[in-house]
Design a protein around this motif. Structure first.
Motif, mmCIF file in Angstrom:
data_model
loop_
_atom_site.group_PDB
_atom_site.id
_atom_site.type_symbol
_atom_site.label_atom_id
_atom_site.label_comp_id
_atom_site.label_asym_id
_atom_site.label_seq_id
_atom_site.Cartn_x
_atom_site.Cartn_y
_atom_site.Cartn_z
ATOM 1 N N PHE A 4 0.860 -1.178 0.000
ATOM 2 C CA PHE A 4 0.000 0.000 0.000
ATOM 3 C C PHE A 4 0.895 1.227 0.000
ATOM 4 N N ASN A 5 0.306 2.404 -0.054
ATOM 5 C CA ASN A 5 1.055 3.655 -0.056
ATOM 6 C C ASN A 5 2.067 3.688 -1.206
ATOM 7 N N LYS A 6 1.583 3.360 -2.404
ATOM 8 C CA LYS A 6 2.406 3.351 -3.618
ATOM 9 C C LYS A 6 3.620 2.429 -3.510
ATOM 10 N N GLY A 7 3.458 1.342 -2.768
ATOM 11 C CA GLY A 7 4.522 0.355 -2.630
ATOM 12 C C GLY A 7 5.490 0.611 -1.489
ATOM 13 N N PHE A 8 5.331 1.720 -0.769
ATOM 14 C CA PHE A 8 6.227 2.019 0.344
ATOM 15 C C PHE A 8 5.858 1.251 1.611
ATOM 16 N N GLY A 9 4.607 0.818 1.732
ATOM 17 C CA GLY A 9 4.174 -0.001 2.858
ATOM 18 C C GLY A 9 4.027 -1.440 2.420
ATOM 19 N N VAL A 10 4.587 -2.365 3.196
ATOM 20 C CA VAL A 10 4.548 -3.788 2.844
ATOM 21 C C VAL A 10 4.328 -4.612 4.111
ATOM 22 N N PHE A 11 3.463 -5.627 4.022
ATOM 23 C CA PHE A 11 3.269 -6.596 5.097
ATOM 24 C C PHE A 11 3.310 -7.991 4.492
ATOM 25 N N GLU A 20 -12.316 -17.028 -5.702
ATOM 26 C CA GLU A 20 -12.255 -16.046 -6.789
ATOM 27 C C GLU A 20 -12.593 -14.652 -6.296
ATOM 28 N N ARG A 21 -13.430 -14.564 -5.250
ATOM 29 C CA ARG A 21 -13.934 -13.265 -4.793
ATOM 30 C C ARG A 21 -13.231 -12.704 -3.569
ATOM 31 N N GLY A 22 -12.405 -13.530 -2.869
ATOM 32 C CA GLY A 22 -11.758 -13.012 -1.676
ATOM 33 C C GLY A 22 -10.845 -14.018 -1.014
ATOM 34 N N ALA A 23 -10.364 -13.637 0.195
ATOM 35 C CA ALA A 23 -9.435 -14.494 0.919
ATOM 36 C C ALA A 23 -9.489 -14.197 2.412
ATOM 37 N N ARG A 24 -9.023 -15.171 3.198
ATOM 38 C CA ARG A 24 -8.800 -14.965 4.626
ATOM 39 C C ARG A 24 -7.292 -14.923 4.807
ATOM 40 N N LEU A 25 -6.803 -13.858 5.441
ATOM 41 C CA LEU A 25 -5.376 -13.643 5.626
ATOM 42 C C LEU A 25 -5.034 -13.693 7.105
ATOM 43 N N SER A 26 -3.866 -14.262 7.436
ATOM 44 C CA SER A 26 -3.383 -14.307 8.813
ATOM 45 C C SER A 26 -2.132 -13.456 8.947
ATOM 46 N N PHE A 27 -2.051 -12.719 10.059
ATOM 47 C CA PHE A 27 -0.937 -11.815 10.357
ATOM 48 C C PHE A 27 -0.530 -11.992 11.809
ATOM 49 N N GLY A 28 0.592 -11.389 12.179
ATOM 50 C CA GLY A 28 0.941 -11.275 13.584
ATOM 51 C C GLY A 28 0.033 -10.256 14.256
ATOM 52 N N GLU A 29 -0.327 -9.200 13.532
ATOM 53 C CA GLU A 29 -1.152 -8.099 14.041
ATOM 54 C C GLU A 29 -1.767 -7.383 12.844
ATOM 55 N N THR A 30 -3.062 -7.117 12.882
ATOM 56 C CA THR A 30 -3.738 -6.514 11.721
ATOM 57 C C THR A 30 -4.019 -5.027 11.858
ATOM 58 N N SER A 31 -3.767 -4.441 13.018
ATOM 59 C CA SER A 31 -4.206 -3.063 13.260
ATOM 60 C C SER A 31 -3.575 -2.037 12.323
ATOM 61 N N ALA A 32 -2.368 -2.275 11.837
ATOM 62 C CA ALA A 32 -1.699 -1.309 10.961
ATOM 63 C C ALA A 32 -2.004 -1.524 9.480
ATOM 64 N N VAL A 33 -2.759 -2.553 9.156
ATOM 65 C CA VAL A 33 -3.086 -2.837 7.756
ATOM 66 C C VAL A 33 -4.213 -1.900 7.316
#
Length: 65
Positions: A4-11, A20-33
């Motif tokens: 995000f942020n034109k490629g400057f933000g990465v997780f 086809e329509r979506g996904a479930r993603l797992s992270f250590g923490e989602t608050s900054a996404v």
């Protein structure tokens, strides 16, 4: 990997469920996404634009735009 942020933000994340329509993603923490980002799934050629539909502490559901 999501960007995000034109490629400057990465997780890094793990895709737990994929359709086809979506996904479930797992992270250590989602608050900054952010609410919208590009998701590049390993083995695919192009990133998919995605929008967050629900969010928990370590997981989120997204739809593909």
């Amino acid at each position: 990997r999501l960007t995000f942020n034109k490629g400057f933000g990465v997780f890094e994340c793990v895709v737990r469920n994929l359709s086809e329509r979506g996904a479930r993603l797992s992270f250590g923490e989602t608050s900054a996404v952010p609410g919208n980002f590009s998701l590049l799934i390993a083995g695919e050629d192009a990133p998919r634009p995605a929008t967050v539909r629900w969010r928990e502490m370590t997981a989120m559901g997204v739809s593909f735009d």
